[in-house]
Motif scaffolding. Sequence first.
Motif, short mmCIF file in Angstrom:
data_model
loop_
_atom_site.label_atom_id
_atom_site.label_comp_id
_atom_site.label_asym_id
_atom_site.label_seq_id
_atom_site.Cartn_x
_atom_site.Cartn_y
_atom_site.Cartn_z
N ASN A 3 -35.98 -8.98 6.72
CA ASN A 3 -36.92 -8.80 7.83
C ASN A 3 -36.17 -8.48 9.11
O ASN A 3 -35.05 -8.97 9.33
N PHE A 4 -36.81 -7.70 9.95
CA PHE A 4 -36.26 -7.44 11.28
C PHE A 4 -36.69 -8.56 12.22
O PHE A 4 -37.82 -9.04 12.14
N ILE A 5 -35.78 -8.95 13.08
CA ILE A 5 -36.11 -9.86 14.16
C ILE A 5 -36.28 -8.97 15.38
O ILE A 5 -35.30 -8.53 15.97
N GLY A 6 -37.50 -8.64 15.71
CA GLY A 6 -37.76 -7.68 16.79
C GLY A 6 -37.98 -6.28 16.21
O GLY A 6 -38.52 -6.12 15.12
N ASN A 7 -37.51 -5.28 16.95
CA ASN A 7 -37.76 -3.88 16.60
C ASN A 7 -36.91 -3.40 15.44
O ASN A 7 -35.80 -3.87 15.22
N ALA A 8 -37.45 -2.38 14.73
CA ALA A 8 -36.72 -1.72 13.66
C ALA A 8 -36.15 -0.39 14.14
O ALA A 8 -35.73 0.44 13.35
N THR A 9 -36.16 -0.19 15.46
CA THR A 9 -35.59 1.02 16.05
C THR A 9 -34.62 0.62 17.15
O THR A 9 -34.69 -0.48 17.68
N GLY A 10 -33.72 1.54 17.47
CA GLY A 10 -32.75 1.30 18.52
C GLY A 10 -31.34 1.34 17.96
O GLY A 10 -31.13 1.40 16.75
N SER A 11 -30.36 1.30 18.84
CA SER A 11 -28.97 1.38 18.39
C SER A 11 -28.45 0.04 17.87
O SER A 11 -27.38 -0.02 17.28
N GLU A 12 -29.22 -1.03 18.08
CA GLU A 12 -28.86 -2.36 17.56
C GLU A 12 -30.12 -3.02 17.00
O GLU A 12 -31.20 -2.90 17.58
N VAL A 13 -29.97 -3.69 15.87
CA VAL A 13 -31.08 -4.46 15.31
C VAL A 13 -30.56 -5.81 14.82
O VAL A 13 -29.39 -5.95 14.46
N ASN A 14 -31.47 -6.77 14.82
CA ASN A 14 -31.18 -8.09 14.27
C ASN A 14 -32.06 -8.29 13.05
O ASN A 14 -33.25 -7.97 13.08
N VAL A 15 -31.45 -8.79 11.98
CA VAL A 15 -32.17 -8.93 10.72
C VAL A 15 -31.81 -10.25 10.03
O VAL A 15 -30.78 -10.86 10.33
N THR A 16 -32.67 -10.65 9.11
CA THR A 16 -32.35 -11.71 8.16
C THR A 16 -32.61 -11.16 6.77
O THR A 16 -33.52 -10.35 6.57
N PHE A 17 -31.80 -11.57 5.83
CA PHE A 17 -32.00 -11.18 4.43
C PHE A 17 -32.55 -12.36 3.66
O PHE A 17 -32.22 -13.51 3.95
N LEU A 18 -33.39 -12.08 2.67
CA LEU A 18 -33.97 -13.12 1.84
C LEU A 18 -33.12 -13.38 0.60
O LEU A 18 -33.29 -14.38 -0.08
N GLY A 19 -32.24 -12.46 0.30
CA GLY A 19 -31.37 -12.50 -0.87
C GLY A 19 -30.58 -11.20 -0.87
O GLY A 19 -30.37 -10.61 0.19
N ASP A 20 -30.15 -10.76 -2.06
CA ASP A 20 -29.45 -9.47 -2.12
C ASP A 20 -30.35 -8.37 -1.57
O ASP A 20 -31.53 -8.32 -1.88
N GLY A 21 -29.78 -7.51 -0.76
CA GLY A 21 -30.57 -6.44 -0.16
C GLY A 21 -29.68 -5.38 0.44
O GLY A 21 -28.47 -5.34 0.19
N SER A 22 -30.27 -4.52 1.20
CA SER A 22 -29.52 -3.46 1.86
C SER A 22 -30.22 -3.08 3.16
O SER A 22 -31.39 -3.41 3.37
N ILE A 23 -29.48 -2.38 4.00
CA ILE A 23 -30.03 -1.87 5.25
C ILE A 23 -29.54 -0.44 5.41
O ILE A 23 -28.43 -0.11 4.97
N LYS A 24 -30.40 0.40 5.96
CA LYS A 24 -30.00 1.78 6.18
C LYS A 24 -30.55 2.25 7.52
O LYS A 24 -31.52 1.67 8.05
N VAL A 25 -29.93 3.31 8.05
CA VAL A 25 -30.32 3.82 9.36
C VAL A 25 -30.17 5.34 9.38
O VAL A 25 -29.33 5.90 8.68
N ARG A 26 -31.01 5.98 10.18
CA ARG A 26 -30.86 7.41 10.42
C ARG A 26 -31.07 7.69 11.89
O ARG A 26 -31.73 6.91 12.60
N ARG A 27 -30.50 8.79 12.32
CA ARG A 27 -30.62 9.23 13.71
C ARG A 27 -31.75 10.25 13.81
O ARG A 27 -31.83 11.18 13.00
N ILE A 28 -32.61 10.08 14.80
CA ILE A 28 -33.69 11.03 15.06
C ILE A 28 -33.48 11.56 16.47
O ILE A 28 -33.41 10.80 17.43
#
Length: 168
Positions: free
Chosen positions: A129-154
């Motif tokens: 889950n994201f803590i706050g926004n899912a956009t921007g040059s920085e994000v804060n997240v928590t994982f519930l277990g094994d997972g992944s995160i990805k990003v793209r530039r628009i």
Amino acid sequence: AKLVITVGQPEPFSGESLVCVGAFTTYSTLSTHSVNWTLKDSNGAVVDSSATATNTYNYTFSTVGDFTLSVSGPNICANQVRNITVQPVLTAPIFDTPETIICPNVPYEFKILDPEPNSEYEWEIVNGNFIGNATGSEVNVTFLGDGSIKVRRIQLSPEGCSSPFTTT
């Protein structure tokens, strides 16, 4: 002797002047006249042409570079032109990873290294889950277990240019 002068009609048209390679673009005249569309590259070579029964022209740019699109037809003024610049696909952003071993339900910060101006960053997370926004040059997240995160530039201007996703 009688000289007959026919006054041509200007045929302005709308559409993007700055596009991304691979973008499907639409150009339209402001009238409903049938017009001939001609797309030329920077060397003046015809890339595409079309005599349509409508006032709309669609094209997908597959090459980076500078182009000109013009309309012509009976009683239409010459030199009705739009200059178009086609930009390349953006490179995928690089981001730092706080840890290689992530604990469940602990907040982690991910951030873009060397963020580009005129850009927005879109993040996606799997099994977290994201803590706050899912956009921007920085994000804060928590994982519930094994997972992944990805990003793209628009890119903000021209709209629609984006990079592929970078995945961890």
